[in-house]
Design a protein around this motif. Structure first.
Motif, mmCIF file in Angstrom:
data_model
loop_
_atom_site.group_PDB
_atom_site.id
_atom_site.type_symbol
_atom_site.label_atom_id
_atom_site.label_comp_id
_atom_site.label_asym_id
_atom_site.label_seq_id
_atom_site.Cartn_x
_atom_site.Cartn_y
_atom_site.Cartn_z
ATOM 1 N N GLN A 83 -4.928 -3.053 -5.764
ATOM 2 C CA GLN A 83 -4.510 -3.961 -4.697
ATOM 3 C C GLN A 83 -5.473 -5.160 -4.623
ATOM 4 O O GLN A 83 -5.037 -6.283 -4.416
ATOM 5 C CB GLN A 83 -4.518 -3.206 -3.375
ATOM 6 C CG GLN A 83 -3.369 -3.590 -2.476
ATOM 7 C CD GLN A 83 -3.164 -2.586 -1.372
ATOM 8 O OE1 GLN A 83 -2.778 -1.460 -1.640
ATOM 9 N NE2 GLN A 83 -3.436 -2.969 -0.163
ATOM 10 N N LEU A 95 2.043 -6.669 -1.817
ATOM 11 C CA LEU A 95 1.127 -6.133 -2.839
ATOM 12 C C LEU A 95 0.905 -4.637 -2.636
ATOM 13 O O LEU A 95 0.864 -3.871 -3.603
ATOM 14 C CB LEU A 95 -0.217 -6.875 -2.783
ATOM 15 C CG LEU A 95 -0.172 -8.376 -3.118
ATOM 16 C CD1 LEU A 95 -1.569 -8.974 -3.048
ATOM 17 C CD2 LEU A 95 0.433 -8.606 -4.492
ATOM 18 N N GLY A 96 0.762 -4.237 -1.379
ATOM 19 C CA GLY A 96 0.618 -2.812 -1.078
ATOM 20 C C GLY A 96 1.831 -2.032 -1.542
ATOM 21 O O GLY A 96 1.726 -0.950 -2.126
ATOM 22 N N THR A 97 3.008 -2.620 -1.301
ATOM 23 C CA THR A 97 4.258 -1.977 -1.706
ATOM 24 C C THR A 97 4.310 -1.799 -3.225
ATOM 25 O O THR A 97 4.725 -0.747 -3.723
ATOM 26 C CB THR A 97 5.457 -2.834 -1.228
ATOM 27 O OG1 THR A 97 5.353 -2.987 0.181
ATOM 28 C CG2 THR A 97 6.778 -2.187 -1.551
ATOM 29 N N VAL A 98 3.851 -2.823 -3.953
ATOM 30 C CA VAL A 98 3.890 -2.742 -5.428
ATOM 31 C C VAL A 98 2.970 -1.625 -5.923
ATOM 32 O O VAL A 98 3.369 -0.803 -6.764
ATOM 33 C CB VAL A 98 3.465 -4.099 -6.049
ATOM 34 C CG1 VAL A 98 3.225 -3.964 -7.542
ATOM 35 C CG2 VAL A 98 4.540 -5.152 -5.800
ATOM 36 N N THR A 99 1.741 -1.544 -5.376
ATOM 37 C CA THR A 99 0.803 -0.521 -5.887
ATOM 38 C C THR A 99 1.291 0.892 -5.558
ATOM 39 O O THR A 99 1.197 1.787 -6.400
ATOM 40 C CB THR A 99 -0.618 -0.728 -5.322
ATOM 41 O OG1 THR A 99 -0.546 -0.942 -3.918
ATOM 42 C CG2 THR A 99 -1.315 -1.890 -5.944
ATOM 43 N N TYR A 148 -1.162 0.850 3.177
ATOM 44 C CA TYR A 148 -0.834 1.410 1.864
ATOM 45 C C TYR A 148 -2.040 2.046 1.164
ATOM 46 O O TYR A 148 -1.887 2.718 0.160
ATOM 47 C CB TYR A 148 -0.196 0.324 0.979
ATOM 48 C CG TYR A 148 0.980 -0.292 1.690
ATOM 49 C CD1 TYR A 148 2.219 0.323 1.679
ATOM 50 C CD2 TYR A 148 0.837 -1.456 2.443
ATOM 51 C CE1 TYR A 148 3.285 -0.200 2.378
ATOM 52 C CE2 TYR A 148 1.892 -1.995 3.150
ATOM 53 C CZ TYR A 148 3.118 -1.361 3.114
ATOM 54 O OH TYR A 148 4.166 -1.875 3.820
ATOM 55 N N GLU A 192 -1.645 -4.851 4.486
ATOM 56 C CA GLU A 192 -1.687 -3.915 3.357
ATOM 57 C C GLU A 192 -2.592 -2.707 3.589
ATOM 58 O O GLU A 192 -2.638 -1.802 2.760
ATOM 59 C CB GLU A 192 -2.111 -4.657 2.084
ATOM 60 C CG GLU A 192 -3.570 -5.098 2.028
ATOM 61 C CD GLU A 192 -3.797 -6.479 2.596
ATOM 62 O OE1 GLU A 192 -3.007 -6.897 3.469
ATOM 63 O OE2 GLU A 192 -4.772 -7.132 2.188
ATOM 64 N N ILE A 204 2.493 -11.203 2.161
ATOM 65 C CA ILE A 204 2.069 -11.045 0.762
ATOM 66 C C ILE A 204 1.250 -9.758 0.622
ATOM 67 O O ILE A 204 1.425 -8.980 -0.328
ATOM 68 C CB ILE A 204 1.244 -12.274 0.290
ATOM 69 C CG1 ILE A 204 2.168 -13.480 0.109
ATOM 70 C CG2 ILE A 204 0.517 -11.976 -1.028
ATOM 71 C CD1 ILE A 204 1.450 -14.789 -0.188
ATOM 72 N N GLY A 205 0.373 -9.510 1.603
ATOM 73 C CA GLY A 205 -0.425 -8.278 1.587
ATOM 74 C C GLY A 205 0.468 -7.044 1.594
ATOM 75 O O GLY A 205 0.263 -6.107 0.810
ATOM 76 N N VAL A 206 1.484 -7.064 2.452
ATOM 77 C CA VAL A 206 2.429 -5.932 2.522
ATOM 78 C C VAL A 206 3.144 -5.781 1.171
ATOM 79 O O VAL A 206 3.304 -4.670 0.654
ATOM 80 C CB VAL A 206 3.448 -6.154 3.668
ATOM 81 C CG1 VAL A 206 4.595 -5.160 3.585
ATOM 82 C CG2 VAL A 206 2.756 -6.035 5.022
#
Lengths: 245, 216
Positions: A226, B197-201, A207, A204, B193-195
């Motif tokens: 996040q 969550l990043g996608t959602v934000t 992002y 993540e 899951i991290g990807v």
């Protein structure tokens, strides 16, 4: 609880957390935890301008309109932020990708950066190079890495979706003494990035990139969102595990 | 400036409305009106993708034609690209016209030519990757023996040894299976899951029109 209900709840939490983060950031300065890759990325951009070298950005197989839309938009935004700095140099950065849908996005990202700096005379639409990929992306990676070496790029910055082909970029970077900063939203690409890259962005971390480069309040608020979501997921997993005992 | 503002407004309006309609449609029951509209939007993407391929090919040809005409560095490669592109397009047209006879009757020659080149090329590259990765793992350990590097190296060695089909190495095979099933699977899910969550934000920013990637 159905999947759609769960999605709405997740979106509601993310929206509330983002807006709360925005309000907090407007009132006080938030210190973001350091991510070394973003420090090196910005230093590489400065070095490339000073040494009159190019930076090679590769977006892999991400594309707007596909499942990887958000990765494509985020990678483009990071390239734009760095492109703004690189646009003072007559040598535009090189952007490679393997999906034709990314071509207009990549060209427009560069154009906006050069327009912002009022240096449109340096802008070249051919700086965004599409490498059509076959059943696998290995030929794309070999071609893009070779082009990066040909133009003597200062560094290779991989942001987006890569599988095992990331190893070819790593090999070429090592051979031509280029800095490699890599990310992939696929686990196999991520594992190779961890082994080969000088700096790696994990999962993540891609992002939150815009927040680390002259981030606007909403982007910094997104980092907070996040974190909130991450803890919500951790709590959810723990509760589910405890219930299963 | 006013022209840019109007275009920005239109782009933002389009993104917000199409994004919301598609989101609502994808989360609605199949067959409902919002779901049908979302399906239509997704189909539109397929059409746009086809047009994008065409634009990509035209761009590719124009770039290489320019390099060839101006005799820029590497122009012979551009010539090869142009000749091959024209040849593949011609073969495809001949395939569609179904003109082949004898042994080639009913064959898709353009596909066979493409696979003969592409598959061989990618197989060779795939073979090189193994050596790159082994060397990269060696370099990783040379950089410094941190806990994570040692853990990574040990796991890689166990997994590789676990694949050796020797009776005495059954234990390593079991360890390899456990490694792949438990920690590797957990790590992979963590990254995904991290990807997600990043996608959602970031998705929220796009949905409220705060993403700037489509604006001047």
């Amino acid at each position: 609880m159905s999947n759609s209900e769960l999605t709405w709840i997740l979106l509601a939490i993310a929206s509330a957390a983002s807006l709360t983060g925005l309000l907090i950031v407007r009132r006080r300065t938030l210190a973001l935890r350091p991510i070394p890759a973003y420090v090196v990325l910005q230093e590489s951009a400065a070095d490339a301008v000073e040494s009159d070298n190019q930076i090679h950005f590769s977006m892999g197989s991400v594309a707007p309109g596909q499942a990887s839309t958000i990765s494509a938009l985020t990678a483009a935004e990071i390239i734009y932020r760095l492109g703004e700095r690189l646009a003072i140099s007559p040598r535009p950065p090189l952007i490679t990708f393997s999906d034709p849908l990314t071509l207009p996005l990549a060209q427009d990202t560069l154009r906006r950066a050069y327009e912002f700096r009022q240096k449109m005379q340096y802008y070249r639409s051919s700086a965004a190079a599409w490498y059509p990929q076959g059943p696998r992306a290995l030929a794309y990676a070999a071609g893009a890495a070779s082009l990066s070496a040909d133009v003597d790029a200062h560094s290779n910055v991989l942001l987006g979706r890569f599988g095992i082909e990331l190893a070819l970029f790593g090999e070429s970077s090592l051979r031509h003494e280029q800095v490699l900063i890599a990310h992939s939203d696929l686990p196999e690409g991520q594992a190779i990035a961890y082994v080969q890259a000088d700096q790696v962005l994990l999962g993540e971390e891609l992002y939150v990139g815009p927040a680390y480069m002259k981030g606007r309040p909403l982007e910094i608020g997104g980092v907070l969102a996040q974190d909130v979501l991450r803890w919500a997921v951790i709590l959810g997993i723990l509760i589910a595990a405890l219930q299963a005992l | 400036m006013r022209h840019h503002r109007l275009l920005d407004f239109l782009a933002t309006f389009t993104v917000i409305s199409v994004g919301l309609v598609t989101l609502i449609g994808l989360l609605s029951e199949r067959g409902s009106a919002p779901a049908s509209i979302a399906d239509f939007m997704v189909q539109l993407v397929t059409v746009i993708a086809a047009v994008a391929v065409l634009i990509g090919i035209l761009n590719l040809i124009s770039v290489h034609l320019g390099r060839f005409v101006r005799a820029e560095h590497g122009w012979p490669y551009s010539l090869v690209v142009l000749v091959v592109a024209v040849a593949v397009i011609a073969l495809r047209i001949l395939d569609r016209a179904d003109i082949w006879s004898g042994e080639l009757e009913g064959e898709q020659v353009s596909l066979r030519v493409f696979e003969a080149v592409q598959v061989s090329l990618e197989s060779a590259l795939a073979a090189i990757i193994l050596f790159s990765l082994v060397y990269a793992a060696y370099r990783l350990l040379r950089h410094g023996a941190t806990v994570w590097n040692v853990l990574f190296g040990t796991a890689a060695v166990i997994v590789l040894l676990g694949w050796i089909p020797l009776e005495n190495l059954d234990v390593l095979g079991d360890v390899r299976d456990w490694l792949v099933r438990v920690p590797v699977s957990a790590g992979t899910r963590g990254i995904l899951i991290g990807v997600g969550l990043g996608t959602v934000t970031v998705g929220i920013r796009v949905l409220i029109g705060q993403d700037r990637s489509y604006r001047s």
